[in-house]
Design an enzyme around this catalytic site. Structure first.
Site, PDB file in Angstrom:
ATOM      1  N   GLY A 150      35.611  39.099  42.599  1.00  0.00           N
ATOM      2  CA  GLY A 150      36.076  39.868  41.445  1.00  0.00           C
ATOM      3  C   GLY A 150      35.384  41.218  41.361  1.00  0.00           C
TER       4      GLY A 150
ATOM      5  CB  CYS B  98      14.520  35.071  29.849  1.00  0.00           C
ATOM      6  SG  CYS B  98      12.792  35.167  29.474  1.00  0.00           S
TER       7      CYS B  98
HETATM    8  N1  PLP Z   1      34.721  39.897  35.734  1.00  0.00           N
HETATM    9  C1  PLP Z   1      34.518  38.867  34.892  1.00  0.00           C
HETATM   10  C2  PLP Z   1      35.172  38.896  33.546  1.00  0.00           C
HETATM   11  C3  PLP Z   1      33.728  37.790  35.276  1.00  0.00           C
HETATM   12  O1  PLP Z   1      33.535  36.779  34.432  1.00  0.00           O
HETATM   13  C4  PLP Z   1      33.143  37.812  36.564  1.00  0.00           C
HETATM   14  C5  PLP Z   1      32.249  36.715  36.985  1.00  0.00           C
HETATM   15  O2  PLP Z   1      31.636  36.044  36.176  1.00  0.00           O
HETATM   16  C6  PLP Z   1      33.399  38.900  37.409  1.00  0.00           C
HETATM   17  C7  PLP Z   1      34.182  39.927  36.958  1.00  0.00           C
HETATM   18  C8  PLP Z   1      32.812  38.969  38.784  1.00  0.00           C
HETATM   19  O3  PLP Z   1      33.467  38.084  39.669  1.00  0.00           O
HETATM   20  P1  PLP Z   1      32.765  37.674  41.040  1.00  0.00           P
HETATM   21  O4  PLP Z   1      31.685  36.721  40.701  1.00  0.00           O
HETATM   22  O5  PLP Z   1      33.854  37.027  41.838  1.00  0.00           O
HETATM   23  O6  PLP Z   1      32.280  38.922  41.659  1.00  0.00           O
END
Ligand code: PLP
Length: 393
Positions: A71, A324
């Site tokens: 992501g 933390c």
């Molecule tokens: N965007 C959101 C809303 C997320 O919750 C996350 C991961 O927790 C990411 C982006 C990042 O995704 P990735 O862990 O695949 O890089």
């Protein structure tokens, strides 16, 4: 001890069907999908099928799907593509509650001379649409807003926001990492130009993501290299992960109703039971527009870390809304943006469910939480005096 996993917004279990579909592509069918021979060709066929399955979940066309590594890569690729495609524009509109994959990127871009507008949210985590409207200017290169918040589950009115950007000819990107697979998405009906998702949030493995790019959108690749992904992302495809993600996408489509009825019901039961038994608790985020699997609950006058550690002794996994750092507990930027008081924000716990959770698990958690909170509160001077843990952010 059995693990009761209520941390699915952090990551999910790989679905057994997904693992089964992936396995042959490590050992037997290890060909490169770009190869001319049929050994690679058969893998290429499966990658194509995965692309079709992913497109079907989003209401998109297969050519609009670019496989990435996660992501974070998708988010970075989308924003950077907009800035390279429209170099004369120097403004980005985003929100105060984005994931670091966008927030930290924007903070970095601010040091490179870009102007960043971070839209505020109200006490319920809702976007201020009037401020959004005012933020859109001819200098805006891209709007990037998350579809659903990873900490509270609050869903932004992305359809409306995308339409408003389109009316002004501004590129619109959404980080839909938490939304995909949990709520229906039809890109045929919403004028979103780019959308990010991540495999490990929907029962596919870690290390695979997607960037959707609408046909006709100007795009500058983030990874420049080979001709893979139609020249939009160089690098040999992670074939087994892509094939697994295709199966996960199909599974998510088939389980969407279950997620929005059964999983929602379990989440509601957890929330209602805890709030009914434990005094001085509050749900963070509007209940009118929220992911079906997420509940962010504040337990006043206790610290989230303490709750997590005590839950861990019973095998219960969740997340806390404070981190933390260097010995000082800082409530999350999301809860701070919502103006949640420190005494509440410090004791916030995010429970995030999946299709694999059961009613017995929820009953077990509901049984364990009240004594945990009582124990922690009995040790807390703040609970007795009602004093503030901290006075200011
Ligand atoms: N965007 C959101 C809303 C997320 O919750 C996350 C991961 O927790 C990411 C982006 C990042 O995704 P990735 O862990 O695949 O890089």
């Amino acid at each position: 001890m059995k693990t009761i996993y209520l941390d699915n917004n952090a990551t999910t279990q790989v679905a057994p069907e997904v693992l089964e579909a992936m396995t042959p592509y490590f050992s037997e069918l290890y060909g490169n999908p770009s190869s001319m021979h049929s050994f690679g060709g058969q893998v290429n066929k499966e990658v194509r099928k995965a692309r079709e399955r992913m497109a079907a979940l989003l209401g998109a066309s297969p050519e609009e799907i670019i496989f990435t590594s996660c992501g974070t890569e998708s988010d970075n690729a989308a924003v950077r593509s907009a800035l390279s495609s429209y170099p004369e524009k120097k403004h980005i509109v985003t929100s105060r509650v984005e994931h670091p994959a966008i927030r930290a990127l924007c903070a970095h871009l601010a040091t490179q001379g870009y102007k960043i507008t971070e839209l505020p949210v109200d006490g319920e985590g809702r976007l201020d649409m009037e401020q959004y409207r005012k933020a859109l200017t001819p200098d805006t290169a891209i709007v990037t807003l998350m579809w659903a918040n990873n900490e509270t589950g609050v869903i932004f009115p992305i359809e409306k926001a995308a339409e408003m950007a389109k009316e002004r000819g501004i590129l619109f990107h959404t980080d839909a990492v938490q939304a995909v697979g949990k709520i229906p998405i039809d890109l045929g009906k919403v004028p979103i130009d780019m959308l990010s998702l991540s495999g490990h949030k929907l029962h596919a493995p870690k290390g695979i993501g997607v960037l959707y790019v609408r046909k006709g959108t100007k795009f500058s690749p983030f990874l420049i290299g080979g001709h893979q992904e139609r020249g939009r992302r160089g690098g040999t495809e992670a074939t087994s992960s892509i094939i697994g993600l295709g199966v996960a996408a199909e599974l998510a489509g088939n389980k969407m109703e279950y997620e929005n009825t059964v999983v929602r019901g379990l989440r509601d039961k957890l929330e209602k039971s805890i709030l009914g038994i434990v005094p001085n608790t509050k749900v963070n985020g509007t209940r009118d527009s929220r992911l079906p699997n997420t509940s962010n609950i504040s337990f006043e006058f206790v610290e989230g870390e303490g709750i997590l550690l005590m839950m861990d002794e019973f095998g219960i996994c969740a997340s806390s809304g404070s981190a933390c750092t260097s010995g000082s507990l800082q409530p999350s930027h999301v809860l701070r943006a919502m103006g949640v008081p420190f005494t509440m924000a410090h004791g916030s716990i995010r429970f995030s469910l999946s299709i694999y959770n059961t009613e017995e698990e929820i009953d077990f958690v509901v049984e364990k939480i009240p004594p945990i909170i009582n124990t922690l509160r009995s040790m807390s001077p703040y609970w007795k005096t009602g004093a503030q843990l901290c006075e200011s952010a």
